[in-house]
Design an enzyme around this catalytic site. Structure first.
Site, PDB file in Angstrom:
ATOM      1  N   THR A 163     -48.310  93.684   2.034  1.00 54.61           N
ATOM      2  CA  THR A 163     -48.473  93.272   3.445  1.00 54.61           C
ATOM      3  C   THR A 163     -47.927  94.142   4.365  1.00 54.61           C
ATOM      4  O   THR A 163     -47.225  95.129   3.924  1.00 54.61           O
ATOM      5  CB  THR A 163     -47.623  92.315   3.572  1.00 54.61           C
ATOM      6  OG1 THR A 163     -46.398  92.541   3.531  1.00 54.61           O
ATOM      7  CG2 THR A 163     -48.078  90.984   2.712  1.00 54.61           C
ATOM      8  N   ASP A 164     -48.470  94.138   5.683  1.00 52.66           N
ATOM      9  CA  ASP A 164     -47.609  94.795   6.703  1.00 52.66           C
ATOM     10  C   ASP A 164     -46.205  93.936   6.818  1.00 52.66           C
ATOM     11  O   ASP A 164     -46.212  92.803   6.287  1.00 52.66           O
ATOM     12  CB  ASP A 164     -48.575  94.601   7.924  1.00 52.66           C
ATOM     13  CG  ASP A 164     -48.058  95.826   8.997  1.00 52.66           C
ATOM     14  OD1 ASP A 164     -46.993  96.387   8.867  1.00 52.66           O
ATOM     15  OD2 ASP A 164     -48.625  96.068   9.741  1.00 52.66           O
ATOM     16  N   TRP A 165     -45.376  94.624   7.614  1.00 46.84           N
ATOM     17  CA  TRP A 165     -44.097  94.182   7.801  1.00 46.84           C
ATOM     18  C   TRP A 165     -43.927  92.827   8.330  1.00 46.84           C
ATOM     19  O   TRP A 165     -44.334  92.473   9.308  1.00 46.84           O
ATOM     20  CB  TRP A 165     -43.170  95.235   8.224  1.00 46.84           C
ATOM     21  CG  TRP A 165     -42.324  96.077   7.132  1.00 46.84           C
ATOM     22  CD1 TRP A 165     -41.217  96.286   7.009  1.00 46.84           C
ATOM     23  CD2 TRP A 165     -43.138  96.782   6.398  1.00 46.84           C
ATOM     24  NE1 TRP A 165     -40.922  97.110   5.880  1.00 46.84           N
ATOM     25  CE2 TRP A 165     -42.138  97.427   5.291  1.00 46.84           C
ATOM     26  CE3 TRP A 165     -44.355  96.890   5.703  1.00 46.84           C
ATOM     27  CZ2 TRP A 165     -42.481  98.379   4.153  1.00 46.84           C
ATOM     28  CZ3 TRP A 165     -44.910  97.679   4.599  1.00 46.84           C
ATOM     29  CH2 TRP A 165     -43.700  98.499   4.001  1.00 46.84           C
TER      30      TRP A 165
END
Ligand SMILES: *[C@@H]1O[C@H](CO)[C@@H](O)[C@H](O)[C@H]1NC(C)=O
Ligand SMILES: *[C@@H]1O[C@H](CO)[C@@H](O)[C@H](O)[C@H]1NC(C)=O
Ligand SMILES: *[C@@H]1O[C@H](CO)[C@@H](O)[C@H](O)[C@H]1NC(C)=O
Ligand SMILES: *[C@@H]1O[C@H](CO)[C@@H](O)[C@H](O)[C@H]1NC(C)=O
Ligand SMILES: *[C@@H]1O[C@H](CO)[C@@H](O)[C@H](O)[C@H]1NC(C)=O
Ligand SMILES: *[C@@H]1O[C@H](CO)[C@@H](O)[C@H](O)[C@H]1NC(C)=O
Ligand SMILES: *[C@@H]1O[C@H](CO)[C@@H](O)[C@H](O)[C@H]1NC(C)=O
Ligand SMILES: *[C@@H]1O[C@H](CO)[C@@H](O)[C@H](O)[C@H]1NC(C)=O
Ligand SMILES: *[C@@H]1O[C@H](CO)[C@@H](O)[C@H](O)[C@H]1NC(C)=O
Ligand SMILES: *[C@@H]1O[C@H](CO)[C@@H](O)[C@H](O)[C@H]1NC(C)=O
Length: 872
Positions: free
Chosen positions: A291-293
């Site tokens: 995932t992105d953060w």
């Protein structure tokens, strides 16, 4: 990604993730609400199960090694490798748990696409947009190698770049500058060369953001809305936004990062069609998906949809020690909601990538901290109470990378206009230099967190896609070093007392900035909502004032993307315009290398420069009104972005995509075309069948494997572990109702068959050769570009010209020639057939025209496939 600012916000507004991040119809017991229907029939169909990795021969050895390890792992070890340890819970912006029994450390993930973020003794390379503007494949690769070497030197396992999404659909989009330009092929070549370079060092690249992340505002979920939905039709996805990801997978990229936003109302981090169907099946991706953060919105749903790693591990509210995975993934294995086979595949993908890049052999551990610049500090700042010690060893990883950084910035310098040969400047020219963009940041180098300000020369945009400058050579310093008489007026407003003589040349510096949404700069929340496409700091007025007083004006532009020049471009005294893009730490030297004629400019525009913002389709504006519910951003312009749109709308931009002058001139001659692989059918030959993938014992493991009571170490508060209290009480239910469309049969896409897709797509179909002759008076490099015109016989509305290939010549002396070869694949001549779900090309290339020239607006040569080339 975020900083304390966002974090604080996250804590204040507990991010109750509203209804729709769940991609598929989720059944009752899971108690996650079903997502809203996407607008206008844009829905994301179910695609299950996740295709297992390991079937590509290139990866077989790595998967075999991974199998040996993963087959012996406990549930706790497996979950450890899938889940981040939490925000601020280690040296890097994210790290997984470890599996010490097998020598697998916490895997360190660190920004950014242009160098090591939040570190020291690193190089701040020019960003993607500058690299794209070089149109130089060797430099793209060399920059990748240098970034990979710095990652390795700091002990970064996964360096978070390159970025090829945002693609550049929206000219005001905040993060376009992190990628290579507003064209899928330029992004694809920039991305693939960067990946190959980075991964040659053993560092794992992370290709991002998958996919449709074309604006910054409202990308994430908050208490009142969800991240916007990019509604993209299948053909547009394949022919524009997916294209660079396909090439990145073909280049062997080890990891892919999902975007924050949704596509067709299904969040990218749990969109089964995109992750299982498109990325892992059709593109044959063998690495792992993260995932992105804080872009993780659901546990079971994301696992089933094909996510392999969550970053930085936290759940809806960061820093509370909660995760959608970690202990909850352990639980969902024990209760039967996530099949053991899915977890085995996640972990195998991660461990296989680690082996594939050789990280089992002498790969350094992190020797820096993203959290502090001090030598000593807490190991886990997010824990509040943490053991501490030396966290920064200040390892110098710069080597001679400043040479590459300068070469990239120099070769990107794009000359748009040069009248009466005013450039190159002579060393004794009488120069008056204007603009704060020529100087340094008066508050000090790196004084703005994540470069979140526009002070002094603009070296990069702002946000997580940045790195600290180890030093900065400003234009002022570089010019002063060459011209002993130059006078500097480092201000944004034109000084009243300046005198002009007829010999004077005014060099005016202006800029335009943008960045990531968690920082707002001068009213621009990432996207250029306030500044629009205009120069910042009244740059237009500065140029106009200089043009009024001086009869010779050279304008230097540092910009994140398209910028309007209409207010001054036609003024008589504006003799030359140079776009230096975003040059990184070698801003001054790279510019003076060109301004004073040591090198001819050889950069080309990686986007068009329009005459007016209204020349773009309305649908590519930033959506900046906040409705309740999810913003629907429908890509109604389809394939028609940037020059594809301008051609269709018959709009002449101020400067076309690919444009860039030199101090010399080039002649193209002797074009020839030859067929390499015949296209004897509309669709590619049948895909190869898949190789085997690891076979595991997929029974639910013993609950004791994740029992806290089985461990004996000091627990760190709020650190994310895989363990549960009393896991024996969890029982598996056969009743778990999987999402609609769930299936256990491994599906096959006919367009797949290898990394990037069916290997037949990437066979060279034709080559075009053309001789480039320097017929001017100075040395220089040319960039022949090839655009394809597909025939109407395909029956589809297709942009009239699309970039498909380019090469940069070596530096040619006056009179010297080089013959370049431009290779075209079957895919380059194809459209995506949404009915058949495959790439369709005109049989025998019938009716295909290949246009060759030095910009999309200057294409003197046409080659007809199967026939010959001629001049128009
Ligand atoms: C989104 O919806 C469009 C329109 O129905 C469809 O063509 C496309 O395949 C969908 N994409 C995804 C990823 O679901
Ligand atoms: C894993 O276990 C098998 C036997 O179960 C053994 O043959 C193999 O060597 C083990 N591999 C590792 C890396 O421990
Ligand atoms: C899980 O990772 C943590 C470090 O993040 C480590 O302390 C722990 O020993 C690991 N668990 C297992 C079972 O290896
Ligand atoms: C299993 O555990 C997961 C994670 O906590 C939870 O989301 C899911 O609803 C549980 N499934 C069942 C059938 O209890
Ligand atoms: C830090 O960098 C040095 C030099 O590159 C390297 O030898 C070491 O393994 C790295 N990691 C640690 C934890 O020291
Ligand atoms: C560039 O790197 C070389 C080699 O490390 C070094 O000698 C030189 O001083 C560097 N230049 C600058 C401006 O830092
Ligand atoms: C610079 O020097 C050249 C000869 O080298 C001369 O022709 C020219 O006039 C000089 N320019 C100025 C501004 O002094
Ligand atoms: C100044 O110019 C000299 C000679 O051209 C060069 O060797 C030196 O590196 C330059 N210094 C800077 C800071 O650019
Ligand atoms: C598979 O794993 C289960 C649970 O750990 C175990 O009971 C079973 O013996 C294993 N089967 C084989 C063939 O190893
Ligand atoms: C599962 O997939 C197979 C092969 O694609 C298909 O034949 C079957 O109908 C699917 N089953 C369900 C329940 O969708």
């Amino acid at each position: 990604m975020t900083t304390w600012t966002r974090l604080a916000l996250g804590l204040l507004l507990p991010q109750i993730v509203l209804s729709s991040p769940v991609p598929e119809a989720i059944p009752e017991p899971v108690k996650l609400e079903q997502r809203d229907d996407a607008s206008e029939g844009y829905n994301s169909p179910a695609y299950y199960p996740t295709p297992h990795g390991g079937w590509v021969s290139d990866w077989a050895e790595a998967y075999e090694k991974a199998y040996q390890v993963v087959s012996n792992m406990t549930l706790a070890e497996k979950v450890n490798l899938t889940t981040g340890t939490g925000f601020f819970m280690g040296p890097c912006v994210g790290q997984t748990g470890s599996a010490p029994r097998f020598g697998i450390p916490n895997i360190c993930l660190q920004d950014s696409p242009l160098g090591i973020r939040n570190s020291d003794h690193n190089t701040a390379f020019p960003p993607g947009i500058t690299t794209g503007a070089t149109f130089n494949k060797e430099l793209m690769y060399a920059r990748g190698v240098a970034i990979g070497e710095e990652a390795r030197g700091k002990g970064v396992n996964v360096q978070l770049g390159p970025s090829v999404g945002a693609l550049g659909r929206k000219p005001r989009g905040g993060r376009n500058w992190e990628g290579f330009g507003a064209d899928p092929v330029l992004q694809a070549i920039g991305g693939a060369q960067t990946i190959k370079g980075m991964q040659s060092t053993g560092a794992i690249a992370a290709l991002k953001h998958f996919i449709g992340n074309e604006q910054e505002m409202y990308r994430m979920s908050s208490i009142i809305t969800q991240g916007y939905s990019s509604n993209i039709d299948d053909r547009t996805l394949h022919e524009l936004y997916l294209w660079p990801f396909a090439e990145g997978v073909r280049a062997g990229v080890g990891s892919v990062m999902t975007a924050y936003n949704s596509v067709n109302s299904s969040a990218c981090s749990q969109n089964s069609k995109l992750l299982n169907g498109v990325l892992k099946e059709e593109l044959g991706f063998q690495g792992f998906v993260m995932t992105d953060w804080l872009g993780h919105y659901g546990g079971v749903a994301s696992a089933l949809a094909g996510l392999d790693m969550c970053m930085p591990g936290d759940g809806a509210v960061p820093l509370f020690g909660d995760s959608y995975w970690g202990p909850e993934l352990s639980r969902s294995i024990l209760n039967g909601s996530v099949p053991v086979s899915r977890l085995n595949d996640m972990v195998t993908r991660i461990v296989a990538t680690w082996y594939k890049l050789g990280q089992d052999k002498d790969y350094p551990l992190p020797n820096f901290s993203t959290n502090t610049q001090d030598e000593k500090g807490p190991y886990y700042p997010g824990a509040l109470f943490s053991p501490s010690g030396v966290v920064n060893q200040f390892v110098n990883v710069q080597s001679d990378h400043n040479i590459t950084a300068r070469a990239v910035a120099r070769e990107a310098v794009t000359l748009l206009k040069n009248e009466q040969g005013i450039l190159p400047l002579r060393r004794n020219d009488s120069l008056k230099v204007f603009g704060s963009d020529a100087g340094g940041n008066p508050d000090g180098l790196n004084s703005c967190n994540d470069q979140g300000c526009d002070k002094g020369v603009l070296t990069m945009g702002w946000g997580s896609g940045t790195a600290r400058l180890p030093y900065l050579i400003t234009p002022q310093e570089a010019i002063a070093n060459i011209s002993k008489t130059a006078q500097f007026y480092i201000t944004d407003s034109f000084p009243k007392d300046v005198t002009a003589t007829s010999k004077d040349i005014a060099v005016v510096f202006i800029n335009a900035d943008s960045g990531e949404n968690y920082i707002t700069v001068e009213g621009n929340p990432g996207d250029r909502t306030k500044a629009g496409l205009n120069a910042w700091h009244n740059g237009d007025d500065l140029v106009k004032a200089a043009a009024e007083k001086f009869s010779n004006v050279v304008v230097v532009v540092h910009t994140v993307g398209p910028i309007l020049m209409e207010e001054w471009i036609d003024l008589k005294s504006v003799k030359a315009v140079v776009v230096a893009h975003l040059p990184g730490q070698e801003a001054g030297n790279s510019l003076t290398d060109v301004l004073f004629g040591d090198y001819s400019p050889s950069g080309h525009l990686p986007y068009s420069i329009p005459r007016s913002e209204s020349d773009y389709p309305e649908s590519v504006g930033i959506i900046d009104d906040q409705p309740f519910g999810q913003i629907q951003d429908t890509f109604t312009e389809g394939l028609y972005i940037d020059y594809r749109h301008f051609l269709k709308a018959n709009v002449t931009p101020r400067y076309p995509f690919g444009h860039g002058l030199s101090y010399t001139t080039f002649k193209l001659s002797n074009p020839t075309i030859s067929e390499v692989t015949a296209i004897d059918s509309a669709y590619p030959p049948t895909r190869p069948t898949k190789g085997s993938t690891p076979v595991y014992n997929n029974s639910i493991p013993a609950a004791s494997e994740v029992a806290w009571s089985s461990t004996s170490f000091t627990r760190i508060w709020r650190y994310l572990y895989p363990y549960l209290d009393n896991p024996e009480s969890i029982s598996a239910s056969d009743e778990y109702p999987y999402p609609d469309g769930y299936n256990t049969t491994q599906p096959e896409s006919r367009a797949g068959g290898g990394e990037g897709g069916n290997p037949a797509l990437f066979k060279t179909a034709s080559t075009v050769q053309v001789t480039v002759t320097n017929n001017g008076a100075r040395r220089g490099k040319a960039v022949p570009q090839l655009y394809v015109e597909l025939p109407s016989s395909l029956g589809l509305d297709t942009p009239s010209l699309q970039l498909r290939q380019f090469e940069k010549t070596k530096e040619l002396a006056p009179g010297q020639s080089e013959t370049v070869t431009l290779e075209i694949t079957r895919k380059d001549l194809s459209v995506w057939d949404v009915e058949v779900q495959d790439w369709k090309a005109p049989v025998n290339g019938e009716g295909v025209k290949l246009w060759i020239g030095q910009s999309v607006g200057d294409l003197p040569i046409v080659c007809v496939v199967g026939e010959k080339c001629s001049f128009q």
